[in-house]
Motif scaffolding. Sequence first.
Motif, PDB file in Angstrom:
ATOM      1  N   PHE A   1      11.182  11.008  -5.219  1.00 47.87           N
ATOM      2  CA  PHE A   1      10.834  12.171  -4.402  1.00 47.87           C
ATOM      3  C   PHE A   1      10.253  11.798  -3.042  1.00 47.87           C
ATOM      4  CE2 PHE A   1      10.362  15.831  -7.665  1.00 47.87           C
ATOM      5  CZ  PHE A   1      11.582  15.501  -8.222  1.00 47.87           C
ATOM      6  N   VAL A   2       9.140  11.035  -3.067  1.00 47.77           N
ATOM      7  CA  VAL A   2       8.453  10.697  -1.820  1.00 47.77           C
ATOM      8  C   VAL A   2       7.910   9.276  -1.862  1.00 47.77           C
ATOM      9  CG1 VAL A   2       7.749  13.066  -1.247  1.00 47.77           C
ATOM     10  CG2 VAL A   2       6.234  11.634  -2.614  1.00 47.77           C
ATOM     11  N   LYS A   3       7.630   8.771  -0.677  1.00 44.05           N
ATOM     12  CA  LYS A   3       6.884   7.524  -0.518  1.00 44.05           C
ATOM     13  C   LYS A   3       5.569   7.901   0.147  1.00 44.05           C
ATOM     14  CE  LYS A   3      10.907   4.511  -0.228  1.00 44.05           C
ATOM     15  NZ  LYS A   3      10.731   3.723  -1.432  1.00 44.05           N
ATOM     16  N   VAL A   4       4.480   7.354  -0.383  1.00 41.20           N
ATOM     17  CA  VAL A   4       3.133   7.713   0.048  1.00 41.20           C
ATOM     18  C   VAL A   4       2.351   6.452   0.407  1.00 41.20           C
ATOM     19  CG1 VAL A   4       0.945   8.707  -0.763  1.00 41.20           C
ATOM     20  CG2 VAL A   4       3.109   9.767  -1.415  1.00 41.20           C
ATOM     21  N   LYS A   5       1.692   6.471   1.561  1.00 45.06           N
ATOM     22  CA  LYS A   5       0.758   5.394   1.917  1.00 45.06           C
ATOM     23  C   LYS A   5      -0.535   5.703   1.177  1.00 45.06           C
ATOM     24  CE  LYS A   5      -1.354   3.067   5.894  1.00 45.06           C
ATOM     25  NZ  LYS A   5      -1.426   1.803   5.251  1.00 45.06           N
TER      26      LYS A   5
ATOM     27  N   ASP B   1       0.826  -1.213   0.000  1.00 42.66           N
ATOM     28  CA  ASP B   1       0.000   0.000   0.000  1.00 42.66           C
ATOM     29  C   ASP B   1       0.860   1.264   0.000  1.00 42.66           C
ATOM     30  OD1 ASP B   1       0.962  -0.112   2.581  1.00 42.66           O
ATOM     31  OD2 ASP B   1      -0.966   0.223   3.551  1.00 42.66           O
ATOM     32  N   VAL B   2       2.136   1.120  -0.392  1.00 39.87           N
ATOM     33  CA  VAL B   2       3.056   2.264  -0.435  1.00 39.87           C
ATOM     34  C   VAL B   2       3.495   2.514  -1.874  1.00 39.87           C
ATOM     35  CG1 VAL B   2       5.292   3.159   0.315  1.00 39.87           C
ATOM     36  CG2 VAL B   2       3.865   1.879   1.925  1.00 39.87           C
ATOM     37  N   ALA B   3       3.368   3.769  -2.280  1.00 37.24           N
ATOM     38  CA  ALA B   3       3.776   4.179  -3.624  1.00 37.24           C
ATOM     39  C   ALA B   3       5.004   5.077  -3.526  1.00 37.24           C
ATOM     40  CB  ALA B   3       2.647   4.932  -4.316  1.00 37.24           C
ATOM     41  N   THR B   4       6.015   4.762  -4.314  1.00 35.47           N
ATOM     42  CA  THR B   4       7.171   5.636  -4.456  1.00 35.47           C
ATOM     43  C   THR B   4       6.901   6.494  -5.689  1.00 35.47           C
ATOM     44  OG1 THR B   4       8.610   3.956  -3.501  1.00 35.47           O
ATOM     45  CG2 THR B   4       9.687   5.741  -4.729  1.00 35.47           C
ATOM     46  N   ILE B   5       7.137   7.805  -5.575  1.00 35.90           N
ATOM     47  CA  ILE B   5       6.811   8.746  -6.649  1.00 35.90           C
ATOM     48  C   ILE B   5       8.047   9.540  -7.026  1.00 35.90           C
ATOM     49  CG2 ILE B   5       5.414  10.778  -7.279  1.00 35.90           C
ATOM     50  CD1 ILE B   5       3.371   9.809  -5.145  1.00 35.90           C
ATOM     51  N   GLY B   6       8.220   9.746  -8.328  1.00 36.63           N
ATOM     52  CA  GLY B   6       9.297  10.592  -8.827  1.00 36.63           C
ATOM     53  C   GLY B   6       8.904  11.158 -10.176  1.00 36.63           C
ATOM     54  N   ILE B   7       9.841  11.820 -10.829  1.00 35.77           N
ATOM     55  CA  ILE B   7       9.578  12.320 -12.187  1.00 35.77           C
ATOM     56  C   ILE B   7      10.294  11.424 -13.188  1.00 35.77           C
ATOM     57  CG2 ILE B   7       9.172  14.685 -11.440  1.00 35.77           C
ATOM     58  CD1 ILE B   7      11.959  15.408 -12.602  1.00 35.77           C
ATOM     59  N   THR B   8       9.759  11.390 -14.377  1.00 33.04           N
ATOM     60  CA  THR B   8      10.301  10.509 -15.411  1.00 33.04           C
ATOM     61  C   THR B   8      11.613  11.055 -15.989  1.00 33.04           C
ATOM     62  OG1 THR B   8       9.119  11.627 -17.194  1.00 33.04           O
ATOM     63  CG2 THR B   8       7.962   9.811 -16.066  1.00 33.04           C
ATOM     64  N   ALA B   9      12.304  10.184 -16.681  1.00 34.26           N
ATOM     65  CA  ALA B   9      13.538  10.579 -17.363  1.00 34.26           C
ATOM     66  C   ALA B   9      13.241  11.693 -18.368  1.00 34.26           C
ATOM     67  CB  ALA B   9      14.173   9.376 -18.054  1.00 34.26           C
TER      68      ALA B   9
ATOM     69  N   SER C   1      -3.312   9.633  -4.449  1.00 30.39           N
ATOM     70  CA  SER C   1      -3.649  10.255  -3.172  1.00 30.39           C
ATOM     71  C   SER C   1      -3.120   9.419  -2.015  1.00 30.39           C
ATOM     72  CB  SER C   1      -5.171  10.368  -3.024  1.00 30.39           C
ATOM     73  OG  SER C   1      -5.710  11.125  -4.075  1.00 30.39           O
ATOM     74  N   GLY C   2      -2.805  10.103  -0.917  1.00 27.97           N
ATOM     75  CA  GLY C   2      -2.365   9.381   0.263  1.00 27.97           C
ATOM     76  C   GLY C   2      -1.629  10.277   1.229  1.00 27.97           C
ATOM     77  N   GLU C   3      -0.916   9.646   2.162  1.00 30.84           N
ATOM     78  CA  GLU C   3      -0.146  10.368   3.167  1.00 30.84           C
ATOM     79  C   GLU C   3       1.336  10.159   2.921  1.00 30.84           C
ATOM     80  OE1 GLU C   3       0.862  10.212   7.925  1.00 30.84           O
ATOM     81  OE2 GLU C   3      -0.991   9.297   7.226  1.00 30.84           O
ATOM     82  N   VAL C   4       2.073  11.259   2.856  1.00 31.11           N
ATOM     83  CA  VAL C   4       3.523  11.175   2.676  1.00 31.11           C
ATOM     84  C   VAL C   4       4.110  10.516   3.925  1.00 31.11           C
ATOM     85  CG1 VAL C   4       5.657  12.489   2.390  1.00 31.11           C
ATOM     86  CG2 VAL C   4       3.573  13.218   1.198  1.00 31.11           C
ATOM     87  N   ILE C   5       4.845   9.413   3.729  1.00 31.09           N
ATOM     88  CA  ILE C   5       5.470   8.739   4.868  1.00 31.09           C
ATOM     89  C   ILE C   5       6.987   8.894   4.851  1.00 31.09           C
ATOM     90  CG2 ILE C   5       3.585   7.122   5.274  1.00 31.09           C
ATOM     91  CD1 ILE C   5       5.246   4.989   3.783  1.00 31.09           C
ATOM     92  N   ALA C   6       7.537   9.318   3.709  1.00 28.56           N
ATOM     93  CA  ALA C   6       8.985   9.556   3.631  1.00 28.56           C
ATOM     94  C   ALA C   6       9.283  10.459   2.450  1.00 28.56           C
ATOM     95  CB  ALA C   6       9.742   8.238   3.467  1.00 28.56           C
TER      96      ALA C   6
END
Length: 121
Positions: free
Chosen positions: A94-98, A15-23, A67-72
């Motif tokens: 960038f971030v990890k989101v629950k 249930d954790v998504a890591t988010i960043g920008i593409t190449a 959508s979610g809560e930033v956890i890191a």
Amino acid sequence: MHFSKDHEWVEVEGDVATIGITAYAAEQLGDVVFVELPDAGKTIEVGEALAVVESVKAASDVYAPVSGEVIAANDVLSDTPETVNEAPEASGWFVKVKLSRPAEVDDLMDRAGYETFLATL
């Protein structure tokens, strides 16, 4: 890995998504010189500004693809923002989101769909 039309990527584990920008986004920005990330505990909604990336060309908002809560947050980017250019789809995350609504991931493109989308730009 899943992709948005705003050039963010999402990788989900449980249930954790890591988010960043593409190449592609990193290439369009040019040399990244500063990244402003949200604090852990911040709640985000799809489409909201999630982070700010400043490059030698411009400052750009990064939008939440889920959508979610930033956890890191990737604090490494504070001292070495060039990591975004060097490894945008790996250590330049960038971030990890629950995730609060995991089904939102289904609205994103897979890599093949994203490559097709890029060909239209």
